[in-house]
Every structure is written in structure tokens, then in C-alpha cells.
Enzyme design. Structure first.
Site, short mmCIF file in Angstrom:
data_model
loop_
_atom_site.label_atom_id
_atom_site.label_comp_id
_atom_site.label_asym_id
_atom_site.label_seq_id
_atom_site.Cartn_x
_atom_site.Cartn_y
_atom_site.Cartn_z
N ARG A 1 47.94 14.98 -36.03
CA ARG A 1 47.15 14.26 -35.02
C ARG A 1 46.98 15.16 -33.79
O ARG A 1 45.93 15.19 -33.17
CB ARG A 1 47.80 12.92 -34.64
CG ARG A 1 47.13 12.27 -33.44
CD ARG A 1 47.43 10.79 -33.24
NE ARG A 1 48.77 10.38 -33.57
CZ ARG A 1 49.86 10.61 -32.81
NH1 ARG A 1 49.75 11.24 -31.66
NH2 ARG A 1 51.05 10.21 -33.22
N TYR B 1 21.14 6.00 -28.13
CA TYR B 1 21.68 5.42 -29.36
C TYR B 1 22.27 4.04 -29.05
O TYR B 1 23.02 3.88 -28.09
CB TYR B 1 22.75 6.36 -29.94
CG TYR B 1 23.50 5.73 -31.08
CD1 TYR B 1 22.81 5.24 -32.19
CD2 TYR B 1 24.87 5.61 -31.06
CE1 TYR B 1 23.49 4.64 -33.23
CE2 TYR B 1 25.56 5.02 -32.10
CZ TYR B 1 24.85 4.53 -33.19
OH TYR B 1 25.53 3.93 -34.21
N ASP C 1 24.53 13.93 -24.29
CA ASP C 1 24.63 13.77 -25.73
C ASP C 1 23.60 14.72 -26.36
O ASP C 1 22.39 14.50 -26.23
CB ASP C 1 24.36 12.31 -26.11
CG ASP C 1 24.56 12.05 -27.60
OD1 ASP C 1 24.34 12.99 -28.39
OD2 ASP C 1 24.90 10.91 -27.97
N LYS D 1 25.38 14.40 -37.69
CA LYS D 1 23.94 14.61 -37.79
C LYS D 1 23.64 16.08 -38.13
O LYS D 1 24.03 16.55 -39.18
CB LYS D 1 23.29 14.13 -36.49
CG LYS D 1 23.76 12.72 -36.05
CD LYS D 1 23.43 11.67 -37.08
CE LYS D 1 23.73 10.23 -36.72
NZ LYS D 1 24.87 9.87 -35.93
C1 LIG Z 1 22.51 10.27 -30.30
C2 LIG Z 1 23.75 9.70 -30.96
N1 LIG Z 1 24.93 9.76 -30.32
C3 LIG Z 1 26.05 9.27 -30.86
C4 LIG Z 1 26.05 8.65 -32.09
C5 LIG Z 1 27.32 8.07 -32.65
O1 LIG Z 1 27.84 8.94 -33.60
P1 LIG Z 1 28.69 8.49 -34.90
O2 LIG Z 1 27.78 7.63 -35.73
O3 LIG Z 1 29.05 9.79 -35.52
O4 LIG Z 1 29.87 7.71 -34.40
C6 LIG Z 1 24.84 8.57 -32.81
C7 LIG Z 1 24.80 7.91 -34.12
O5 LIG Z 1 23.76 7.66 -34.67
C8 LIG Z 1 23.67 9.10 -32.21
O6 LIG Z 1 22.48 9.04 -32.84
#
Ligand SMILES: Cc1ncc(COP(=O)(O)O)c(C=O)c1O
Length: 384
Positions: free
Chosen positions: A51, A104, A177, A202
Site C-alpha cells: 500500500r 466529467y 484534469d 483513458k
Molecule cells: C475527465 C475525467 N476525469 C476523471 C474521470 C474519472 O476517472 P475514473 O473513471 O478512472 O475514476 C473521468 C472518467 O470518465 C473523466 O472522463
């Protein structure tokens, strides 16, 4: 590796020296929870429990840090776990943050439904309009300005350099992000951002076979605090997930070049299509963020959203009619995906300031033969 090495070189080698014992060219999956100590406290290479640290995860973290031009990155079990760790670390109950008007849905849900209960309040701001963000920053004490660029799913563009300046003048942190762009297309820390968030699920992973997240930070002291929270709360990336993500990262540049090329052709085709009322793609000169995107991105990414003249039901029908574009959530894999944000990825923001139009379709344009993708979309839209 040296800092002078190019992006593609770092993606393949950073954090990944051949195994010193066997010479194995590919880093092993250290599928292990604990480590033999040479006497009490005698750790080998700093590893005591997975961890806290694991060699496969360390390699991924070093590679991600190199790609974002940062001293430190931390890898998590998901993008949401990364976001959760960040907010717990840099915010306290009673603080106030600014969140973007397009993001998101899960990120907005984290602020609106989880951290609100912890005492963290927020305002929604039009993140593409720096003047509006400055107004909010002047109105009250803000801890964090949260930005996505390009945004999910409306592909808005935020000016990272201008936002960083505005946030810093007001004593706030700028979090970006960078999931949609990936570090190959955009490096927010170099433009002044304090923290980069990734859903490595992604483009970094790139093959729709692993869920993961990351935080990348310029300030080593902040990195230490984040690492403390990560270890204390435990949302870490496992060894096999770290290994899969690292394998994906090696081809990031080659994949992104192809995603961008295909997406541009898809956007241009849709812009001429009689069933389409609007195409949202920062690569089109008509996009309001085109100039800023040109300045801060290497190319415009693989995501294309568009709206249908015939409305929501037509959009839902079109999503069910494609042959190659797979109907599904997520994005950034080699295979093309199609989805209806209002009923899928962004269903959780219905009724909020982030609600998305019902006639909107989002494409994650993959790296298949682009002529096949164009034919598929044309047939799916043929009676819309
Ligand atoms: C722009 C963006 N940030 C964060 C996330 C969250 O990531 P995760 O699904 O890996 O938890 C996503 C998920 O689709 C996303 O599109």
C-alpha cells in the site's frame, strides 16, 4: 533517462531500467504485498508493504512524472480515487472551491454529493471565461480552482496559463484534469498549474482494459502530503494495473497522433452533415477555444461531440445504430466508442448547472481505418 530525452523516449524508458537481476527488458509485475526486511527496519530499496509502495507502481509513477515534466506522480486505483485524495489533502471543511461548468459528471458528483457533506462548498464557474473566474476569486477566499481542458463532454477549452495567474494572485491552487489531452498533447504544469489529475483509464492506458488514476505535482512538499494521504487512505494502483498502464503509455504518442488525425476528419465530415446542428471540436477554426487550444496543445485530441437537429430521441437512436463505434461509457482506447452523455456518463448531473443537452452525442474516435469510421457514422445518421 535524462530530462533532455524526448517525450516518446521517456514514455518507453522512464522509470523502467532493465531488471538488474535478470536483464528482463520489461519491468516485472511485482505481485506482492510485503517485503523481507534485513533485520527490523532494514528495508531493501524502501519497500515494506505494497500500500505504501510497490516497485511496479513506482515505475509507473516515475514515468508519469517524467511525461508531465514533474518531480513526482502518484498512481491510484482510479481517477476518482486520485481526485478524492487530492481534495482531502489540499482542502479542509469550511473551504470553498470553484468547479467548472462542464466536467466529467463523476467529478461534479464528488463535489456536490460527497465533499459537500464534509463541509467543502463550491461555486460553478464558466471555466473558459477567465474574467468570470477572476470575479469569483475576488468575491471570497477560494482554496482550489478546478479545471478540465478540453472539457467532458462539451470540449470547452480553458486557458491554463491565465487561470494559473488568476488563481495564484488570489492564493488558490489550480488543478487541471488533463485526461482528455494526455501529457503528449498538453503539459499543464509547464503552463503554471499546481496539480495535474488523470484518469489513466483513458488515453494513458489506451486499451480499455484497466481503470486507474494519477496525480502529478510540481511542488515536492505538496507531493509528500499527497503521498501521506494516499498511504493513509489506501486507494492505490495495484501491480498488474500499474503494469498494464505502463504498457499502454509506451505507445501514447503514436496512438495520440492517429486519434487526432482521425478525430479531425470525423469533425470535418460531421460539420458538413445535414443532420448535425453543431460540432464541438477544438480543432475546428469555428470553435471558440480554437486559438487557445492551438497555443497550449500539440494537437486537438481524439474526442468529438456533436448535436443533432432532430433532437434527443434521434441522438439516442443514432447511438444504437453504429457498427464500429461501440456504444459504451469511457474513452481513450484504440477502439472507437459512441455514447449519449445525458443518459450515460453525465446522467448524474441532470438538474445541476452541468446538465448537458439531450441532443448531444460524444465520440471517442479510435485509431481504426478512418474511412471505415466515416462510413459507419454516415450510415448511423442516414435517417436522423
Ligand atoms: C475527465 C475525467 N476525469 C476523471 C474521470 C474519472 O476517472 P475514473 O473513471 O478512472 O475514476 C473521468 C472518467 O470518465 C473523466 O472522463
Amino acid at each position: 533517462m535524462t530530462n533532455q530525452d524526448g517525450f516518446e523516449t521517456l514514455a518507453i524508458h522512464a522509470g523502467q531500467e532493465p531488471d538488474p537481476v535478470t536483464g528482463a527488458v520489461v519491468l516485472p509485475i511485482y505481485q506482492v504485498s510485503t517485503y523481507k526486511q534485513d533485520g527490523v527496519g532494514g528495508l531493501r530499496g524502501g519497500y515494506e508493504y505494497s500500500r505504501s509502495a510497490n516497485p511496479t507502481r513506482t515505475a509507473l509513477e516515475q514515468c508519469l512524472a517524467a511525461l508531465e515534466g514533474a518531480p513526482r506522480a502518484l498512481a491510484f486505483a482510479s481517477g476518482m480515487a486520485a481526485e478524492d485524495c487530492l481534495l482531502r489533502t489540499v482542502c479542509s471543511p469550511g473551504d470553498h472551491v470553484l468547479v467548472p461548468d462542464d466536467a466529467y459528471g463523476g467529478t461534479y458528483r464528488l463535489f456536490a454529493r460527497v465533499f459537500s457533506g464534509w463541509g467543502l462548498t463550491h461555486d460553478v464557474v464558466p471555466i473558459s471565461h477567465v474574467a468570470a473566474v477572476r470575479e469569483q476569486l475576488a468575491a471570497r477566499k477560494i482554496t482550489v480552482v478546478w479545471a478540465e481542458t478540453p472539457t467532458n463532454p462539451l470540449l470547452g477549452i480553458a486557458d491554463i496559463r491565465a487561470l494559473a495567474e488568476a488563481a495564484h494572485e488570489a492564493g488558490a491552487l489550480l488543478v487541471v484534469d488533463n485526461t482528455f489531452a494526455s501529457p503528449y498533447l498538453q503539459q499543464p504544469l509547464a503552463l503554471g498549474a499546481d496539480v495535474v489529475v488523470h484518469s489513466t483509464t483513458k488515453y494513458l492506458g489506451g486499451h480499455s482494459d484497466v481503470v486507474g488514476g494519477a496525480l502529478v505535482v510540481a511542488d515536492p512538499e505538496l507531493a509528500e502530503r499527497l503521498a501521506f494521504t494516499q498511504n493513509a487512505t489506501g486507494g492505490v494502483a495495484g501491480p498488474f494495473d500499474s503494469w498494464l498502464t505502463l504498457r499502454g503509455v509506451k505507445t501514447l504518442a503514436a496512438r495520440m497522433d492517429r486519434h487526432c488525425r482521425n478525430a479531425m476528419r470525423v469533425a470535418q465530415m460531421l460539420a458538413e452533415h445535414p443532420a448535425v446542428s453543431e460540432v464541438l471540436y477544438p480543432g475546428l477554426p469555428s470553435h471558440p477555444g480554437h486559438k487557445t487550444a492551438q497555443e497550449q496543445m500539440r494537437a486537438f485530441g481524439g474526442m468529438v461531440s456533436f448535436r443533432l437537429l432532430a433532437g434527443e430521441e434521434a441522438a439516442v437512436r443514432a447511438c444504437g445504430r453504429t457498427r464500429l463505434f461501440t456504444l459504451g461509457e469511457s474513452l481513450g482506447g484504440v477502439e472507437s466508442l459512441i455514447e449519449h452523455p445525458a443518459r450515460m456518463t453525465h446522467a448524474s448531473v441532470t438538474g445541476s448547472p452541468l446538465e448537458v443537452p439531450g441532443d448531444l452525442i460524444r465520440l471517442s474516435v479510435g485509431i481504426e481505418d478512418c474511412d471505415d469510421l466515416l462510413d459507419d457514422l454516415r450510415q448511423a445518421l442516414s435517417d436522423s
